[in-house]
Design an enzyme around this catalytic site. Structure first.
Site, short mmCIF file in Angstrom:
data_model
loop_
_atom_site.label_atom_id
_atom_site.label_comp_id
_atom_site.label_asym_id
_atom_site.label_seq_id
_atom_site.Cartn_x
_atom_site.Cartn_y
_atom_site.Cartn_z
N ASN A 111 -54.20 -21.23 -89.98
CA ASN A 111 -54.13 -20.24 -90.36
C ASN A 111 -53.57 -19.92 -91.74
O ASN A 111 -53.53 -19.24 -92.77
CB ASN A 111 -53.27 -19.11 -89.60
CG ASN A 111 -53.92 -18.74 -88.16
OD1 ASN A 111 -54.97 -18.49 -88.06
ND2 ASN A 111 -53.20 -19.30 -87.22
N TYR A 112 -52.99 -21.25 -92.28
CA TYR A 112 -51.96 -21.36 -93.23
C TYR A 112 -52.63 -22.36 -94.43
O TYR A 112 -52.28 -22.30 -95.76
CB TYR A 112 -50.47 -21.70 -93.22
CG TYR A 112 -50.01 -20.21 -92.45
CD1 TYR A 112 -49.83 -19.13 -93.22
CD2 TYR A 112 -49.67 -20.24 -91.16
CE1 TYR A 112 -49.30 -17.90 -92.76
CE2 TYR A 112 -49.17 -19.09 -90.60
CZ TYR A 112 -49.04 -17.98 -91.40
OH TYR A 112 -48.35 -16.89 -90.74
N LEU A 113 -53.22 -23.51 -93.85
CA LEU A 113 -53.59 -24.48 -94.97
C LEU A 113 -55.07 -24.59 -95.40
O LEU A 113 -55.93 -24.51 -94.66
CB LEU A 113 -53.40 -25.77 -94.00
CG LEU A 113 -52.01 -25.77 -93.59
CD1 LEU A 113 -51.89 -27.37 -92.96
CD2 LEU A 113 -50.90 -26.05 -94.72
#
Length: 479
Positions: free
Chosen positions: A436-438
């Site tokens: 979800n973030y990288l």
DNA sequence: GATGAAACTTAGCATTTCTATT
DNA sequence: AATAGAAATGCTAAGTTTCATC
């Protein structure tokens, strides 16, 4: 319980649930003992269901649906200390389900004897079906799988917004530092809150009602969630955070901050007591409104994405040694991933089998070492034999043994790396940040640069989800 | 500004499936 | 072929954000 039952049963600790427990234990045991044929049969059934209900057609393309099964009834648990724990989650009937489908598409039939609540044709939203759940009264949606084009495009957009933040983050930081000395309390609070969101990757933290577990994010921090330490372990102006965040995961961190921030926090806390909002002049709405004025598409959560991806890129360049082998490089990647997970506070409970599997791994390592020792001994023996003769066969045997030693040493190295990785990852969850973030383009570019096969860091599902980034691998991408 | 609906992303854990080993 | 342990996947709760309405 019904109100009648509630008159009789007043204290659950006095109830004996052993019989129920035994029943379910028995059920699960039975299932475990099914024959191979029965298990095969079940698998086939599931595949059939997936084939029939697991796909949809969107703009002419066949797409995997994410959650196509309605949630079954049961007892609501919730995470943490949830006021609605134990409530009955009711069965959803077709009469409670709204279908969203193309105007000209054939509407799936409701189960026999039932009707859908409604059929709509809204092409401005992405859900295929929805219903209202009876515990919180919130909506539940059937949506597409992350591998779908729609979700992939959304994901790409998210990272593009984060990249845009890179160009103006310096100014934004300068601005909020100015706000620390503003005459207006509102601006000071906003400045400090934004600093936390940026520096510590805190969530926005909107206000929640009494019907949910008591958890907070940045804007909803309360008096009791921080402590100020003028000095702490030879550091000055340290803020101690201790609160329950999303999913009731504890955030506990000692953070040295700028003197102005420290003083402001003292000011915000003055005259307040436990239960009072730390940022009483700030809401997520006002914060996001301000952010959207600074940059198109900017909200609090963009900072999390941005800082997570920046941390990955930064740590990758610090930790990767170009001369090392693939296994060592993968360890470096995981460590960079870990730095992000720590930043975002992605914790997990220690797996039940952790100690056991760690011991197993250590045993394997010991065995490998022993095998190396023996193989080396044999090499030595062969060496002396080779020296005194001209036997080609013996020479070949000698070379072969040497190669074996090398192979064993490689295997040992890999095991040791695995053990290190496992130990460091004991209480940290990498999956959430990876998914979800990288920005996957950072990962893909790193793999290419360091000749690490993408399969070493992304499994099949992840490769499918990040297909859009893998396609860009030909271009050299720098975040 | 406050409130709630709506729609979407993010989250950890339990279950299922896969893989390596015996 | 059976099995144990690791890895992948499913599940659904719990967040964020936006928008409409008062």
């Amino acid at each position: 319980m019904t109100s009648e039952e509630r008159k009789i049963i007043k204290d659950l600790t006095k109830c004996d649930f052993k019989e129920m427990h035994a029943y379910f234990m028995k059920k699960s045991e039975e299932r475990k003992n099914w024959t191979k044929e029965q298990k095969q049969e079940l698998k086939k059934e599931n595949e059939k269901i997936l084939e029939q209900y697991g796909y949809c057609l969107m703009d002419g393309h066949k797409q995997r649906v994410g959650n196509f099964k309605i949630e079954p009834p049961g007892l609501f648990r919730g995470r943490g200390d949830h006021p609605k724990m134990g409530k009955l989650k009711k069965r959803i009937m077709p009469e409670g389900v709204i279908i969203n489908i193309g105007k000209d598409a054939k509407v799936p039939e409701a189960p026999e004897g039932h009707k859908w609540q409604k059929v709509t044709h809204d092409n401005k939203v992405s859900w295929l079906a929805c219903w209202v759940e009876n515990i919180q009264g919130s909506y539940k949606y059937v949506m597409l799988n992350p591998t779908s084009r729609l979700k992939g495009e959304k994901d790409w957009q998210k990272y593009e917004t984060a990249r845009k933040l890179k160009d103006c983050v310096k100014k934004i930081r300068g601005d909020y530092e100015q706000d620390w000395k503003s005459k207006e309390m509102r601006l000071r609070q906003r400045g400090v809150a934004l600093y936390f969101i940026d520096k510590l990757a805190l969530r926005a933290g909107h206000e929640k009602d009494e019907e949910t577990a008591d958890t907070v994010g940045c804007c909803s921090l309360r008096f009791e969630h921080i402590k100020l330490h003028s000095e702490w372990e030879d550091k000055e102006n340290v803020v101690e955070f201790d609160f329950l965040g999303k999913d009731s995961v504890r955030y506990w961190n000692f953070v040295p901050v700028e003197k102005k921030v420290f003083k402001n926090l003292g000011l915000f806390m003055k005259g307040k007591q436990p239960g009072d909002d730390l940022f009483d002049r700030l809401t997520t709405t006002s914060l996001n409104k301000y952010l959207s004025e600074l940059m198109d598409g900017l909200t609090a959560k963009v900072f999390r994405t941005y800082n997570a991806s920046m941390t990955l890129q930064d740590q990758l360049s610090k930790l990767t040694e170009p001369e090392e082998n693939v296994n060592a490089k993968v360890l470096s990647y995981n460590r960079a991933n870990r730095a992000v997970a720590i930043l975002c506070n992605h914790q997990r409970s220690v797996p039940k089998t952790f100690d056991k599997s760690m011991t197993n791994l250590q045993n394997k390592i010991a065995e490998k070492k022993k095998a190396i020792k023996e193989a080396k001994k044999e090499v030595k023996e062969l060496k002396t034999q080779v020296k005194g003769s001209n036997d080609d066969k013996l020479k070949k045997q000698f070379e072969k043994k040497k190669a074996q030693v090398q192979r064993l040493q490689d295997q040992l190295f890999k095991l040791e790396v695995t053990a290190t990785d496992k130990e460091e990852n004991k209480e940290i969850a990498l999956g959430t940040s990876k998914l979800n973030y990288l920005d996957p383009r950072i990962t893909v570019a790193w793999c290419k640069k360091h000749e690490v096969p993408v399969e070493k860091v992304y499994n099949k599902t992840q490769r499918e989800k990040f297909a859009w980034a893998l396609d860009m691998a030909e271009k050299d991408f720098v975040f």
